[in-house]
Design an enzyme around this catalytic site. Structure first.
Site, PDB file in Angstrom:
ATOM      1  N   ASP A  50      40.358  18.182  56.113  1.00  0.00           N
ATOM      2  CA  ASP A  50      39.982  17.019  55.467  1.00  0.00           C
ATOM      3  C   ASP A  50      39.263  16.946  54.167  1.00  0.00           C
ATOM      4  O   ASP A  50      39.226  16.253  53.185  1.00  0.00           O
ATOM      5  CB  ASP A  50      39.117  15.848  56.568  1.00  0.00           C
ATOM      6  CG  ASP A  50      39.984  15.454  57.674  1.00  0.00           C
ATOM      7  OD1 ASP A  50      39.277  14.931  58.328  1.00  0.00           O
ATOM      8  OD2 ASP A  50      41.175  15.941  57.612  1.00  0.00           O
ATOM      9  N   ALA A  51      38.414  17.962  54.028  1.00  0.00           N
ATOM     10  CA  ALA A  51      37.433  18.178  53.027  1.00  0.00           C
ATOM     11  C   ALA A  51      38.317  18.695  51.669  1.00  0.00           C
ATOM     12  O   ALA A  51      38.010  18.346  50.722  1.00  0.00           O
ATOM     13  CB  ALA A  51      36.392  19.187  53.162  1.00  0.00           C
ATOM     14  N   LEU A 100      37.817   2.743  53.765  1.00  0.00           N
ATOM     15  CA  LEU A 100      36.541   2.511  53.149  1.00  0.00           C
ATOM     16  C   LEU A 100      36.324   3.542  51.974  1.00  0.00           C
ATOM     17  O   LEU A 100      37.122   4.597  51.947  1.00  0.00           O
ATOM     18  CB  LEU A 100      35.317   2.731  54.100  1.00  0.00           C
ATOM     19  CG  LEU A 100      35.375   1.807  55.381  1.00  0.00           C
ATOM     20  CD1 LEU A 100      34.254   2.302  56.170  1.00  0.00           C
ATOM     21  CD2 LEU A 100      35.477   0.257  54.961  1.00  0.00           C
ATOM     22  N   LYS A 142      31.733   7.168  62.494  1.00  0.00           N
ATOM     23  CA  LYS A 142      32.762   7.225  62.045  1.00  0.00           C
ATOM     24  C   LYS A 142      33.699   7.950  62.779  1.00  0.00           C
ATOM     25  O   LYS A 142      33.817   9.278  62.655  1.00  0.00           O
ATOM     26  CB  LYS A 142      32.953   7.521  60.496  1.00  0.00           C
ATOM     27  CG  LYS A 142      34.360   7.523  59.849  1.00  0.00           C
ATOM     28  CD  LYS A 142      34.345   8.099  58.509  1.00  0.00           C
ATOM     29  CE  LYS A 142      35.677   8.029  58.011  1.00  0.00           C
ATOM     30  NZ  LYS A 142      36.614   8.881  58.381  1.00  0.00           N
ATOM     31  N   GLU A 200      39.094   2.128  67.366  1.00  0.00           N
ATOM     32  CA  GLU A 200      39.805   3.409  67.071  1.00  0.00           C
ATOM     33  C   GLU A 200      40.321   3.889  68.291  1.00  0.00           C
ATOM     34  O   GLU A 200      39.463   4.007  69.561  1.00  0.00           O
ATOM     35  CB  GLU A 200      38.770   4.437  66.559  1.00  0.00           C
ATOM     36  CG  GLU A 200      39.065   5.596  65.911  1.00  0.00           C
ATOM     37  CD  GLU A 200      39.513   5.498  64.552  1.00  0.00           C
ATOM     38  OE1 GLU A 200      39.548   6.714  63.905  1.00  0.00           O
ATOM     39  OE2 GLU A 200      39.276   4.583  63.933  1.00  0.00           O
ATOM     40  N   CYS A 452      34.806  53.149  69.493  1.00  0.00           N
ATOM     41  CA  CYS A 452      33.712  52.185  69.017  1.00  0.00           C
ATOM     42  C   CYS A 452      33.308  52.304  67.761  1.00  0.00           C
ATOM     43  O   CYS A 452      32.888  53.408  67.475  1.00  0.00           O
ATOM     44  CB  CYS A 452      32.858  52.256  70.355  1.00  0.00           C
ATOM     45  SG  CYS A 452      31.439  51.300  70.024  1.00  0.00           S
TER      46      CYS A 452
END
Length: 821
Positions: A50-51, A100, A142, A200, A452
């Site tokens: 989303d960002a 919004l 939200k 929602e 390792c």
């Protein structure tokens, strides 16, 4: 290849291009945003966080504001979301479902005024528009789900529709009817003639976890996050599938009312909806606050609580509380002026994998970790992200150089969610050139190391396990504190007073490199360690304030360490922390093999010949003692510690070390127990260890069994290992007393149960005596129990023994049994 806009200089800046370049950039941004919006809203399969979408959207918005001639009617800045799906009936919203405007806070800034500057600007705009000194705002989380409209006529649900593009959405009434949180009929005697509620649809975190567990059990693809799961579930053409998905709903606004009074405030709307039977978010998450300071305080409080909420949120929403003030402020083209969404720092972001390294945990678990180009996500700068295990790295195909989606939610360790394959660094395929069509990834697929990274010991991954582990339990620096803590435990070496804090500090300050170093500690080492630890932690003990040095604790600890120098062999074996080796297995090893020297020489097949030791445990034992670093650590330990009860191997080994039994435990393909007996009747282990492939063809066994045996023996080192096993077995058998000499133990084959408190023996002491006499101690009474030893305050086990007619003894009776009477 990079995403257009990567490297953009700031969230509000406009890049200065020649006009033609600005036009190209605007077109490029519109194409990207339309594609990403379609993936998010319509396909429910977003490919970028989303960002990233928000950043590109704001760049286009700033570009259009600086150059109005670039604005076009179909720009994403004029739209709300994706188009409706063709498969559903389209519904035109009587009142458009607008989105919004967004505000962001830079949580890297320490000054609240700078951090929340956009919030302050919003409050200033609202107060100016209303000509008011202070404004009340209704607040709410939200939700990260799918917005829907619910239409009620005369109190009955008649239609449900998704937001779609804000003007028209998809009718999903039948699916919504399956969501139990949504009322089909409104509560109350006089419902409004018309009511449109918006809210929602979402999936709670716990339901999301259950859904993905069900998907895995069915072999189906899992969902990436609760939002995708909710959206995909609501948009099912078959409402029966939706009904199985445990969807939830929260109402957050009213769009229209007919035949009833519309509450004067948003807070009043929420209270009214609650009385009508709608779920609304808890009161503590939707307070009414005043001014920018109230909004900022609410934002930071919810941000802190976010990880503990039962649902996903990606920000908070502020709305002017009074409806008359909302109407006075009105709308801009795509959003109301009286409300704003305040986004949290993105929980997902794009960055680049600079390296993949391995971390070794306190228990030896090896975890691949992506070293990342620093990125601000989830409120912090992230430079590392877990890749969980080798299977996960391969499933996601994460490679060095990849652009990846990184997620950090709350206090959860950052993880790589997915790879943006379109941006993977490529090179001409082998044999090709820059002009050929064939390309291949520049960097190879990830492979877990075989040694390792901390101590160089072998890395072992057991069949069916996702986690690989370092086998150097005694010597690995990463496992040191955990290994010593286990070693010193009450049921192991029982070093009283050696707790986790002291162990961690002894390791941290270099006083102890391994368990053997405990026995070389001096009084002054312990006192100096504690002085440094107190100093580092800012602690000043009362004795130090008084100018004294408390040393009694250190003297007691030295005594406890010295008291553990002659432990029972079983306790010492348990204390080594060998994977899968518990108290019972350690006792079996000690009882049957007798000495640490013999135990260290045994291969897996010989361990597997002992009672109650399976292949996994046998392999773990063999791997542990075969590891060079463990061997060195054990040599150092045995220079300080000598088991007090070592003895000759058990005569009963004669019954378990025949050729057929050992062959059956070598895991040779097709060599079943029956075939092992047939093979042992024809040839010995020693013969097999020296045989050539052609000699095996003379065996009277099916061809496929012979071929499997030959292939197994042809593996490097197999014949030598078989010859070594045969030699060790013969050596053990030669050391055993003749069958007639083997005296039977007094409790051989007997099962006893302990209950209550005995006069002089603790539970552990009584158990040790019974086991030393050949008996077995069980935790429950059954028909197979031979004796119940009962002390004071004996409970239900005594009653059960009386009911079943099991013999009951007191401590004196137990002592008589142990003496053979």
């Amino acid at each position: 290849m990079t995403i257009p806009g990567a490297g953009f200089a700031g969230p509000f800046a406009v890049r200065e291009f020649p006009m033609t370049a600005n036009e190209l950039r605007a077109a490029e941004l519109r194409e990207l945003l339309n594609r990403y919006g379609h993936e998010y809203y319509v396909l429910d399969a977003p490919t970028v966080p989303d960002a990233e979408y928000d950043r590109l959207f704001r760049e286009l918005q700033a570009l259009e504001e600086a150059h109005p001639e670039l604005a076009v009617s179909d720009s994403p800045t004029r739209r709300v979301g994706g188009a409706p799906l063709d498969e559903f009936v389209s519904v035109v919203h009587a009142v458009p479902m607008l989105s919004l405007s967004n505000a962001f806070s830079d949580m890297q800034l320490t000054d609240p005024a700078e951090r929340h500057s956009e919030l302050i600007q919003f409050d200033e705009r609202v107060r100016k528009g209303l000509d008011a000194a202070e404004v009340e705002y209704a607040t709410e989380p939200k939700f990260d789900g799918l917005a829907i409209s619910l239409l009620y006529e005369n109190g009955v649900l008649t239609r449900a529709a998704t937001r779609g593009d804000g003007v028209a959405g998809e009718q999903v009434t039948e699916n919504v009817r399956t969501i139990r949180a949504i009322p089909l009929k409104l509560d109350g005697a006089n419902p409004p003639a018309l009511l449109e509620v918006r809210g929602e649809v979402l999936m709670l975190k716990r339901d999301f976890e259950r859904l993905n567990a069900d998907q895995i059990a069915r072999g189906d693809k899992t969902f990436a996050n609760p939002r995708n799961a909710a959206a995909g579930s609501l948009r099912q053409l078959d409402s029966r599938i939706t009904a199985q998905r445990r969807l939830s709903f929260f109402a957050y606004s009213i769009a229209q009312v007919g035949g009833a009074d519309w509450p004067a405030t948003h807070a009043g709307e929420m209270a009214w909806l609650k009385t009508l039977g709608f779920p609304v978010v808890m009161d503590s998450l939707r307070p009414v606050v005043s001014g920018a300071a109230g909004l900022a305080g609410y934002y930071e409080a919810v941000l802190t609580a976010r990880a503990g909420l039962p649902f996903e949120i990606d920000g908070v929403v502020y709305k002017v509380n009074r409806r008359d003030q909302q109407e006075a402020l009105g709308f801009v083209s795509r959003a109301p002026r009286w409300a704003i969404a305040h986004k949290f720092p993105a929980e997902e972001a794009l960055t680049c994998v600079e390296a993949i390294e391995e971390q070794v945990g306190r228990t030896g678990a090896i975890t691949p970790v992506a070293r990342l180009k620093p990125v601000f996500v989830g409120g912090v700068t992230v430079t590392n992200a877990t890749l969980h295990n080798e299977d996960e790295v391969r499933r996601k195909d994460v490679r060095v150089g990849d652009t990846v989606v990184v997620r950090r939610a709350g206090d959860v360790i950052p993880e790589v969610v997915s790879v943006v394959l379109a941006q993977r660094p490529m090179q001409p395929a082998e044999g090709g050139d820059l002009f050929s069509a064939g390309e291949e990834p520049r960097y190879p697929a990830y492979r877990l190391p075989t040694a390792c990274p901390v101590c160089g010991s072998h890395v072992v991954r057991e069949e069916g396990e996702a986690i690989a582990r370092c086998s150097g339990g005694l010597s690995c620096r990463a496992q040191r504190s955990q290994a010593i803590q286990h070693f010193a435990g009450r049921r192991m070496m029982d070093i009283d007073g050696l707790g986790e804090r002291y162990i961690d500090k002894l390791v941290e300050y270099g006083y102890v490199q391994g368990v053997a170093d405990l026995y070389r500690l001096k009084l002054e080492d312990l006192l100096e360690m504690k002085r440094r630890a107190d100093e580092d932690e800012g602690v000043t003990p009362e004795t130090v304030k008084a100018g004294k040095v408390a040393s009694k604790w250190a003297e007691n600890l030295i005594e406890a360490i010295d008291a553990s120098r002659a432990p029972p062999l079983a306790r010492l074996l348990f204390a080594l922390g060998i994977r899968h080796v518990g108290e019972s297995t350690a006792k079996t090893l000690a009882d049957w093999l007798g000495t640490m020297a013999l135990i260290r020489r045994c291969p897996a097949a010989l361990f597997a010949a002992l009672p109650d030791i399976g292949g996994v445990v046998a392999d773990s034992l063999a791997d542990f003692f075969a590891e060079d670093n463990n061997e060195k650590a054990l040599d150092a330990l045995l220079a300080e510690v000598k088991p007090a009860d070592e003895h000759a191997p058990s005569p009963k080994l004669r019954e378990r070390l025949d050729d057929a039994s050992l062959l059956a435990r070598l895991a040779i393909p097709r060599l079943t127990e029956v075939r092992s007996q047939q093979l042992a009747a024809q040839r010995s282990l020693a013969w097999l260890g020296q045989s050539e492939r052609r000699a095996l063809l003379a065996l009277e066994l099916p061809a496929e069994v012979v071929n499997a045996l030959a292939d197994w023996l042809d593996e490097p080192g197999r014949r030598a290992a078989l010859a070594s096993l045969a030699g060790l077995r013969d050596e053990i058998l030669a050391s055993l007393p003749a069958a007639a000499e083997a005296a039977a133990l007094p409790l051989e084959g007997k099962t006893l149960v302990l209950t209550g408190t005995l006069p002089t023996l603790s539970r552990d002491q009584a158990k040790a005596l019974i086991e030393a006499a050949g008996g077995k101690v069980s935790g429950s009474v059954s028909k197979k129990t031979h004796y119940v030893v009962a002390g004071e305050e004996a409970g239900g086990k005594l009653a059960k023994a009386q009911e079943l007619g099991v013999a009951i003894l007191d401590e004196a009776g137990l002592q008589a049994l142990l003496a053979g009477n």
